[in-house]
Design an enzyme around this catalytic site. Sequence first.
Site, short mmCIF file in Angstrom:
data_model
loop_
_atom_site.label_atom_id
_atom_site.label_comp_id
_atom_site.label_asym_id
_atom_site.label_seq_id
_atom_site.Cartn_x
_atom_site.Cartn_y
_atom_site.Cartn_z
N CYS A 64 65.29 24.40 53.23
CA CYS A 64 64.39 24.29 54.33
C CYS A 64 63.54 25.54 53.41
CB CYS A 64 64.09 24.48 55.51
SG CYS A 64 65.04 23.20 56.52
N ARG A 105 63.63 24.82 47.87
CA ARG A 105 65.10 25.24 49.48
C ARG A 105 65.01 23.75 49.66
NH1 ARG A 105 66.25 30.56 50.44
NH2 ARG A 105 66.82 29.98 52.21
N TRP A 161 64.16 19.96 54.51
CA TRP A 161 64.97 19.48 54.06
C TRP A 161 65.74 19.01 55.21
CZ3 TRP A 161 71.22 19.39 54.44
CH2 TRP A 161 71.66 18.48 53.83
N ASN A 205 64.98 26.74 60.48
CA ASN A 205 65.44 26.26 59.12
C ASN A 205 67.26 26.26 59.64
OD1 ASN A 205 67.57 25.57 56.91
ND2 ASN A 205 67.19 28.37 55.96
N GLY A 206 67.99 25.93 59.94
CA GLY A 206 69.35 25.84 60.28
C GLY A 206 69.66 24.51 61.01
N GLU A 235 82.76 21.58 36.03
CA GLU A 235 80.90 22.48 35.97
C GLU A 235 80.51 21.53 35.22
OE1 GLU A 235 79.66 24.31 37.86
OE2 GLU A 235 77.49 24.82 37.06
N LYS A 292 77.66 19.21 36.95
CA LYS A 292 76.01 18.80 36.44
C LYS A 292 75.61 17.62 36.15
CE LYS A 292 74.73 22.51 37.05
NZ LYS A 292 75.55 23.50 37.70
N GLU A 325 74.97 15.39 39.59
CA GLU A 325 73.34 16.03 40.28
C GLU A 325 72.62 15.89 39.81
OE1 GLU A 325 73.85 20.70 41.64
OE2 GLU A 325 74.71 21.19 39.74
N HIS A 334 98.91 10.85 35.15
CA HIS A 334 99.82 10.99 36.05
C HIS A 334 98.73 9.76 37.09
CE1 HIS A 334 102.13 13.66 35.46
NE2 HIS A 334 102.06 14.58 35.33
N LYS A 350 68.54 24.17 46.73
CA LYS A 350 69.19 25.24 46.57
C LYS A 350 69.38 26.13 47.98
CE LYS A 350 69.28 28.37 43.34
NZ LYS A 350 70.07 27.50 42.30
C1 F6R Z 1 75.31 23.12 41.49
C2 F6R Z 1 74.90 24.50 42.31
C3 F6R Z 1 75.76 24.17 43.97
C4 F6R Z 1 75.99 25.89 44.16
C5 F6R Z 1 76.50 25.77 45.38
C6 F6R Z 1 76.84 27.72 46.10
O1 F6R Z 1 74.79 23.07 40.55
O2 F6R Z 1 74.54 24.68 42.22
O3 F6R Z 1 76.93 23.32 43.99
O4 F6R Z 1 76.58 26.13 43.17
O5 F6R Z 1 76.03 25.49 46.37
O6 F6R Z 1 75.72 27.84 46.24
P1 F6R Z 1 75.78 29.83 45.99
O7 F6R Z 1 76.13 29.71 44.96
O8 F6R Z 1 74.47 30.02 46.63
O9 F6R Z 1 76.41 29.39 47.61
#
Ligand code: F6R
Length: 614
Positions: A2, A27, A75, A101-102, A483, A487, A490, A506, A609
């Site tokens: 948010c 966000r 969000w 937000n929250g 990782e 990627k 997502e 295994h 994010k």
């Molecule tokens: C994946 C991604 C998330 C963040 C995770 C932690 O591409 O961006 O997995 O890495 O939400 O976010 P931060 O680093 O902001 O605590």
Amino acid sequence: MCGIVGYVGEKQALEVVVAGLRRLEYRGYDSAGVAVISDGRLEIRKKAGKLANLETLLGQDPLPQSTTGIGHTRWATHGGPTDHNAHPHVSADGRVAVIHNGIIENFAELREELQSRGVELASETDTEVVAHLLAEAMPDSDLAQAMQAVCHRLEGAFTLVAMDPHDPTTVVGARRSSPLVVGLGEGENFLASDVAAFVEHTRDALELGQDQIVVLRADSVQVLDFDGAPVEAKPFSVDWDASAAEKGGYELFMLKEIAEQPKAVADSLRGRLDAQQRIRLDETQIDDGVLRQISKVVVIACGTAAHAGMVAKYAIEHWTKLPVDVELASEFRYRDPIVGPDSLVIAISQSGETMDTLMALRHAKDQGARTLAICNTVGSTIPRESDAVLYTYAGPEIAVASTKAFLTQIIAAYLVGLYLAQARGAMFEDEIRAIMQDLSDMPQKVDLVLDTVEPVRALAQEYAEAGSVLFLGRHVGYPVALEGALKLKELAYMHAEGFPAGELKHGPIALIEDGVPVIVIVPSPRGRSVLHGKIVSNIQEIRARGARVIAVAEEGDEAITPFADHIIRVPETPTLLQPLVSTVPLQVFACELATVKGHDVDQPRNLAKSVTVE
Ligand code: F6R
């Protein structure tokens, strides 16, 4: 999660607020809404979907002019992404508009209480209860006093921003555990979830602490605690300008951020050696004597940041001989983690606001642990609540999927490891200097990867229809595999999984069938060559079962050639630094695959994010 913007000043609030929301849309993009005050009335427009939908609505049904306004990009948590669940929410009497937000954890009981007094709720959100509670408190008090009273009744984490048309030149904000910063302008002031929303107007900002209220007017900013006592807020200035948060000629933020990695790595390394060529961490405030007493290191982080922590585990254990545990922050405090005064807990977070990481950090502090934050966002909560902080200098990361933050988190965690080794006398100074020299070569090597990454795009197109993609690695290549899979999940919404290559036999090897693409991060043959030999055997095991192998291998590693269907070359690099180059093609692979599939790369579905809910 948010995005929140508030403005009071001389400009047209709607323009400032919508521009701010555009910068905060990463966000959350389930809905967007704005409110302004005109002729003593609240005027609201809100719409489900991306900000563009709200902008279309504003074109059809314009808002009156106003110099006070608030805006929100959502969000969804409580209630689906619909028009009526979009913020702002308004009290039944039309007296208060609020954005949030929250999560208000006791919202169900507050909702029942309101309903028992005959209040009709118009949405399924937890936010709406706040609007009604504020209005109920208002006859006897102003908005700031009402906010204090209501905040005392709320459980959970929240940022709230509200307006009252009876006081049309004031916006009131409140925060507990969720982000809110103040932007200080000339004859205008701003509130926002992060500085990106107002950096084009001012780079002067104020950090708000836990349980604080801010009363924003054009010519004043007053910060109070929840009991109304004045509080001194800490000023800071933003060290990047608005252009850093723009696409700058790239089609996607993600492409820009991938390309910025050499600079981000270089900036995160700059100024870390003192005149004696010893490591210097200016922002670290934990005494060397304390660091010498540490008997274990625990890394807490989520998602990509946790993968950076997993990479760092190999290096820190190797350099310091201290045990390093890497814990997913969301799991950490719900068991009985063994941490105490002899533990150094490192919280890694790009945003500095991730709720799972924040709560794990608080839990570690309660157990008496020393805490250090690795963070990319100045003024955010996690560094503010840690004993020490080491900032990464990646610049703003706007694409939801993390790229440049990952590389700089590895750099920062390595610096902490080397610093620990130095403080504890675990390594010779010339050994540390040699590693610093290797690190200083990395921006150029990452640049080289970017220059030669084009064939990865063709490869992504070739595998666009694959049902699933597996990633294998050993040692530091294992978190890189995780990782790469994250990627792809997502961005391309494909089934993807990362495994330690030795673990495949295994169980997961049952997933291999004819044509399944498997991306293998091949360890350097010059490092622990036994790892190289083992991964060659693992490749043979999966090829025998029909897998198509895409190897990410070092330049000059000819031994791998007969065993791979495709080879992505990365420059020769010391083993522990290999993740800094081998991750980059995987980022490009996922980005290209998502593009081919027509997905919104910068704003993937269901994500946002800065995850500020647990
Ligand atoms: C994946 C991604 C998330 C963040 C995770 C932690 O591409 O961006 O997995 O890495 O939400 O976010 P931060 O680093 O902001 O605590």
